[in-house]
Design an enzyme around this catalytic site. Sequence first.
Site, PDB file in Angstrom:
ATOM      1  N   HIS A  75      -3.015 -71.685 109.628  1.00  0.00           N
ATOM      2  CA  HIS A  75      -1.738 -71.462 110.316  1.00  0.00           C
ATOM      3  C   HIS A  75      -1.450 -69.947 110.660  1.00  0.00           C
ATOM      4  O   HIS A  75      -1.389 -69.388 109.670  1.00  0.00           O
ATOM      5  CB  HIS A  75      -0.687 -72.133 109.525  1.00  0.00           C
ATOM      6  CG  HIS A  75       0.747 -71.840 109.829  1.00  0.00           C
ATOM      7  ND1 HIS A  75       1.608 -71.530 109.092  1.00  0.00           N
ATOM      8  CD2 HIS A  75       1.353 -72.025 111.023  1.00  0.00           C
ATOM      9  CE1 HIS A  75       2.861 -71.519 109.849  1.00  0.00           C
ATOM     10  NE2 HIS A  75       2.550 -71.687 111.099  1.00  0.00           N
ATOM     11  N   SER A  76      -0.901 -69.469 111.863  1.00  0.00           N
ATOM     12  CA  SER A  76      -0.679 -68.322 112.015  1.00  0.00           C
ATOM     13  C   SER A  76      -1.589 -67.098 111.743  1.00  0.00           C
ATOM     14  O   SER A  76      -2.745 -67.432 112.055  1.00  0.00           O
ATOM     15  CB  SER A  76       0.833 -68.118 111.491  1.00  0.00           C
ATOM     16  OG  SER A  76       1.500 -67.072 112.099  1.00  0.00           O
ATOM     17  N   TYR A  77      -1.192 -66.285 110.685  1.00  0.00           N
ATOM     18  CA  TYR A  77      -2.204 -65.503 110.219  1.00  0.00           C
ATOM     19  C   TYR A  77      -3.456 -66.013 109.435  1.00  0.00           C
ATOM     20  O   TYR A  77      -4.627 -65.417 109.729  1.00  0.00           O
ATOM     21  CB  TYR A  77      -1.480 -64.411 109.351  1.00  0.00           C
ATOM     22  CG  TYR A  77      -2.193 -64.030 107.970  1.00  0.00           C
ATOM     23  CD1 TYR A  77      -3.250 -62.923 108.221  1.00  0.00           C
ATOM     24  CD2 TYR A  77      -2.206 -64.492 106.543  1.00  0.00           C
ATOM     25  CE1 TYR A  77      -4.089 -62.371 107.177  1.00  0.00           C
ATOM     26  CE2 TYR A  77      -2.882 -64.022 105.761  1.00  0.00           C
ATOM     27  CZ  TYR A  77      -3.759 -62.841 105.987  1.00  0.00           C
ATOM     28  OH  TYR A  77      -4.599 -62.647 104.976  1.00  0.00           O
ATOM     29  N   GLY A  79      -5.266 -68.043 110.867  1.00  0.00           N
ATOM     30  CA  GLY A  79      -6.163 -68.119 112.011  1.00  0.00           C
ATOM     31  C   GLY A  79      -7.098 -66.909 111.889  1.00  0.00           C
ATOM     32  O   GLY A  79      -8.577 -66.949 112.124  1.00  0.00           O
TER      33      GLY A  79
END
Length: 242
Positions: A75-77, A79
């Site tokens: 999720h988000s960071y 990645g």
Amino acid sequence: MADTYVLVHGAWHTGAEMEPVARHLRERGHVVHCPTLAGNRAGDDRATIGLSEAAQSLVDYLVQNDLRGVRLTGHSYGGMVISKAADVVPERIARLVYWNAFVPLNGECLNDMVPPHYKALFDGIAAANGNAVMLPYPIWREAFINDADAALAQRAFDSLNLQPYKTFTEPVRLQNELANMPMGKSYLLCTEDTAMPHSHPWHPRLSERLGLYRLVACQGSHELCFTNPELLARKIEEAGRD
């Protein structure tokens, strides 16, 4: 069919915020792990821990638990972290799932993919806060969890923890670009997510870096793990299946 999912949290989060999603996946018959990355654990040094330590902590988790055939979801960071882990232990991963997540090229850091106003904001917060950053509440409320009511938005914000800024500024080093990696890839897009402005979008700006990939979309904000974990679990399953 039962699959193994590893849910990798985003910035300011821990594995605990992934557990409501994990519960729904487990009810659907899957094995689910929710590790907390180095840098977001109690007692971690927010001044010095960077992306390399966070990614290594995920690699260590996969190896120590002998996890194979993993549907690795970031999720988000997160990645950034799953991208490095996939480069180090590709043999353990069946599919990468990027949930409104950053998709880096070799040599890029997270800050290379955010609008300039975010970088300037975080530079200032980190300089005044021992190289750690916290998301200001107004940005959280309006851009990250815009599908929650005020009470849920506040409760969720209160669960966040300081993020080591080096995790945003340290470049990722990849032997292989993600488009060339052998495992399957999916991009899960929450369509009301404005954490990245829609003029500077998650998809297709970042998703297309995966090369051949599956796109799965659903309604919701950047923080669907708080606002509708059951929907998120169903969509992660859709993105993660063969």
